[in-house]
Design a protein around this motif. Structure first.
Motif, PDB file in Angstrom:
ATOM      1  N   VAL A  38       0.831  -1.205   0.000  1.00 33.98           N
ATOM      2  CA  VAL A  38       0.000   0.000   0.000  1.00 33.98           C
ATOM      3  C   VAL A  38       0.866   1.256   0.000  1.00 33.98           C
ATOM      4  CG1 VAL A  38      -1.652   1.317   1.353  1.00 33.98           C
ATOM      5  CG2 VAL A  38      -1.961  -1.137   1.083  1.00 33.98           C
ATOM      6  N   LEU A  39       1.968   1.238   0.743  1.00 33.58           N
ATOM      7  CA  LEU A  39       2.797   2.440   0.862  1.00 33.58           C
ATOM      8  C   LEU A  39       3.814   2.575  -0.276  1.00 33.58           C
ATOM      9  CD1 LEU A  39       3.520   2.528   4.699  1.00 33.58           C
ATOM     10  CD2 LEU A  39       1.661   3.585   3.433  1.00 33.58           C
ATOM     11  N   PRO A  41       3.856   3.505  -3.342  1.00 30.57           N
ATOM     12  CA  PRO A  41       3.986   4.741  -4.134  1.00 30.57           C
ATOM     13  C   PRO A  41       4.842   5.804  -3.457  1.00 30.57           C
ATOM     14  CG  PRO A  41       1.706   4.002  -4.098  1.00 30.57           C
ATOM     15  CD  PRO A  41       2.457   3.117  -3.149  1.00 30.57           C
ATOM     16  N   LEU A  42       4.896   5.782  -2.120  1.00 31.40           N
ATOM     17  CA  LEU A  42       5.693   6.797  -1.421  1.00 31.40           C
ATOM     18  C   LEU A  42       7.170   6.677  -1.751  1.00 31.40           C
ATOM     19  CD1 LEU A  42       4.109   6.711   2.151  1.00 31.40           C
ATOM     20  CD2 LEU A  42       3.787   8.419   0.384  1.00 31.40           C
ATOM     21  N   ARG A  46       9.127  10.368  -8.986  1.00 28.66           N
ATOM     22  CA  ARG A  46       8.300  10.799 -10.097  1.00 28.66           C
ATOM     23  C   ARG A  46       9.138  10.947 -11.353  1.00 28.66           C
ATOM     24  NH1 ARG A  46       5.740  16.158  -9.439  1.00 28.66           N
ATOM     25  NH2 ARG A  46       5.561  16.696 -11.606  1.00 28.66           N
ATOM     26  N   GLU A  78       4.051   5.983 -15.689  1.00 31.84           N
ATOM     27  CA  GLU A  78       3.109   6.042 -14.576  1.00 31.84           C
ATOM     28  C   GLU A  78       2.799   4.619 -14.202  1.00 31.84           C
ATOM     29  OE1 GLU A  78      -0.242   8.070 -16.238  1.00 31.84           O
ATOM     30  OE2 GLU A  78       0.246   9.845 -15.073  1.00 31.84           O
ATOM     31  N   GLY A  79       3.221   4.190 -13.018  1.00 30.27           N
ATOM     32  CA  GLY A  79       3.001   2.799 -12.658  1.00 30.27           C
ATOM     33  C   GLY A  79       3.650   1.910 -13.691  1.00 30.27           C
ATOM     34  N   TRP A  80       2.881   0.965 -14.238  1.00 26.55           N
ATOM     35  CA  TRP A  80       3.449   0.053 -15.232  1.00 26.55           C
ATOM     36  C   TRP A  80       3.213   0.523 -16.662  1.00 26.55           C
ATOM     37  CZ3 TRP A  80      -0.839  -1.420 -17.904  1.00 26.55           C
ATOM     38  CH2 TRP A  80      -2.040  -1.376 -17.205  1.00 26.55           C
ATOM     39  N   THR A  81       2.719   1.769 -16.826  1.00 27.68           N
ATOM     40  CA  THR A  81       2.432   2.247 -18.180  1.00 27.68           C
ATOM     41  C   THR A  81       3.351   3.403 -18.547  1.00 27.68           C
ATOM     42  OG1 THR A  81       0.832   3.811 -17.326  1.00 27.68           O
ATOM     43  CG2 THR A  81      -0.011   1.687 -18.049  1.00 27.68           C
ATOM     44  N   ASN A  83       2.616   6.877 -20.446  1.00 25.04           N
ATOM     45  CA  ASN A  83       1.480   7.633 -20.957  1.00 25.04           C
ATOM     46  C   ASN A  83       1.888   9.003 -21.448  1.00 25.04           C
ATOM     47  OD1 ASN A  83      -0.727   5.982 -20.781  1.00 25.04           O
ATOM     48  ND2 ASN A  83      -1.131   6.471 -18.644  1.00 25.04           N
TER      49      ASN A  83
END
Lengths: 173, 368
Positions: A38-39, A41-42, A46, A78-81, A83
């Protein structure tokens, strides 16, 4: 033959402690990876990229004090993409000829701003925030002036980064 | 034949006894219709689960596709518009009747000792259902969804200390991205429904455990004083849950379901345009149950005050509601014998309606 808990109070205590410990161990062992997930992304950095906005010579020819909305496209992970994020840059030339590159997001909660020529103001359609042509708050709830995109000029081309100047808490974008 | 089957089960698990125990609950007799809201909500939740599960057959939680998947369900799946419509109008109806149910309990003082826990569990259910509504709105994947996600995660970012982290966790990054939608999806279809499914039985168990506590009008013949806890255990008359109360529950359920169905068939679910990140004249709108809060956001300008509208007022409001049975500890239950609570309740409801109405008015002009 071991004694039942009814015969021996100390055995009862022992069993209760073991039951509690087993629950705690299983609980913690499960909670750690779940919390990590859950954590997660911290702990991710970026993706910051530069993107071309246009030629300075073109932008310098816009009318002073009339905002020009110019789209900019950031190609980011972004994440696994991967974009393409289209964003609006509000280019404004003041009377001295200086160029400003504002974001069109309201600094209150991030709604897209509208330019109202009759009032010479940017208006937020969500909660009524108002900014003047140079990005200063002139009404409503926004706490700070419009965000300015990180930008630089190289070989006569304006480059924009998907990042705002003076934005320690990374609001908006 | 039927008798034989019954005997087979009774010999092993005493099924008949069990069913009698479940169905035989005594319900105070006079307020029957007012007690139907609870089971109506359970019924509406079941409908949401049933429709939701089958919407998943077609839905994709990926931002550019989600809106098209929803559009496909509505326009290309056989009778999909009805299924989607029931899910939408069922959600609206559920939130509306939650407010009705809460108001009924509030005004009849039914949250008082020994039913404090009952109220707290109910508040958990209420909070979760509202978040279910908001996340559902985001999952449509249209232009409004996009801005709702952005605005609400920005609202969350105003939580003191952890706000910034909270937004990153919810979004799955600093920006609204594919992970954001995936998180909202997981929360909407798994995490929160499971909480509701766990808490509804607790809510019902507590009713059984605390016994026949009815509205004040059930105790007209009682000689005991209001402070006597025994008074509230003995209503003037009771009826069994099955079939007397269930009969009323079913009639209300059918009436409400008919309205939901009708709305689903006639109006259906509005899907709205695809997200256009570069649109210059789009005015995002919140769902009706969020308009009061939305309106609140307009009244606290500037750096120091925003936190009132984004965090303090909603949090304190919810905290007061959660703690209501521990704040209002008088034994009076009749709304006429505790005028302060009644007047405050009415004022609060009026404020809610007022904020919702002005929050729903057209916003800034798109272009002048």
């Amino acid at each position: 033959m071991t004694k039942s808990s009814e015969e021996s109070p100390s055995r009862r205590t022992f069993m209760m402690v073991v039951i509690g410990l087993i629950s705690a161990v299983i609980g913690v062992a499960l909670a750690i990876p779940i919390l990590g997930e859950v954590l997660s992304p911290l702990f991710k950095k970026r993706d910051i990229v530069w993107s071309e906005l246009g030629k300075v010579s073109d932008l310098e020819n816009i009318e002073p004090l009339v905002p020009k909305f110019v789209p900019v496209y950031f190609r980011v992970k972004e994440g696994w993409t991967v974009n393409t994020l289209p964003r609006q840059v509000i280019v404004v030339k003041d009377i001295t000829g200086k160029l400003y590159f504002f974001s069109n997001q309201c600094t209150h909660l991030g709604c897209p701003l509208h330019w109202i020529p009759a009032r010479q103001k940017f208006m937020c359609p969500c909660h009524g925030g108002m900014f003047n042509i140079l990005g200063k708050v002139v009404g409503g709830p926004p706490p700070r002036p419009l965000f300015v995109w990180v930008h630089k000029i190289e070989n006569g081309t304006v480059l924009i980064q998907n990042k705002f100047l003076d934005n320690p808490k990374e609001r908006g974008v | 034949m039927f008798k034989k089957i019954q005997n087979w089960f009774d010999e092993r698990i005493e099924l008949t006894e069990l069913i009698k125990e479940f169905n035989g609950e005594r319900i105070p007799a006079r307020g029957g219709w007012a007690y139907t809201f609870g089971s109506l909500l359970a019924f509406l939740f079941t409908v949401q689960v049933a429709t939701g599960i089958f919407l998943l057959f077609y839905y994709v939680p990926y931002f550019p596709m989600a809106r098209n998947a929803t559009y496909y369900i509505k326009h290309h799946v056989l009778l999909g518009n009805i299924l989607l419509g029931i899910h939408l109008w069922g959600a609206f109806t559920m939130i509306f009747f939650l407010l009705v149910h809460m108001s009924r309990v509030y005004f009849s003082g039914s949250y008082k000792k020994p039913r404090e826990l009952q109220w707290v569990v109910g508040m958990v259910l209420f909070s979760v259902v509202v978040i279910l509504g908001l996340t559902g709105y985001m999952l449509i994947g249209n232009e409004n969804s996009w801005w709702t996600i952005n605005v609400l995660t920005n609202v969350a970012a105003h939580t003191p200390v952890i706000g910034g982290f909270l937004r990153i966790i919810v979004r799955g990054g600093t920006e609204t991205s594919v992970l954001t939608m995936q998180h909202i999806f997981a929360v909407h279809v798994w995490l929160l429904p499971i909480v509701v499914i766990m808490f509804i039985p607790v809510h019902i168990f507590l009713i059984r455990k605390t016994g026949e506590q009815g509205m004040p009008l059930e105790y007209k013949n009682s000689q005991l004083s209001d402070d006597d806890l025994n008074k509230w255990k003995h209503p003037d008359a009771t009826v069994p849950f099955f079939p007397d109360q269930l009969f009323k529950d079913m009639i209300v359920a059918l009436a409400v379901f008919a309205v939901v169905y009708l709305l689903a068939v006639v109006y259906g679910a509005e899907i709205g345009p695809m997200y256009r990140p570069l649109a210059l004249n789009f005015a995002p709108e919140a769902d009706w149950y969020f308009l009061a809060n939305e309106e609140l956001l307009k009244y606290f300008p500037g750096h120091g005050l925003i936190i009132f509208s984004t965090f303090l007022v909603p949090t304190i409001g919810f905290a007061i509601l959660f703690a209501l049975p521990f704040i209002d500890r008088g034994h009076e239950r009749s709304p006429f014998k505790r005028p302060a609570a009644t007047v405050l309740g009415i004022l609060f409801l009026l404020l809610l309606v007022y904020l919702t109405l002005i929050g729903g008015e057209p916003k800034a002009p798109a272009t002048v």
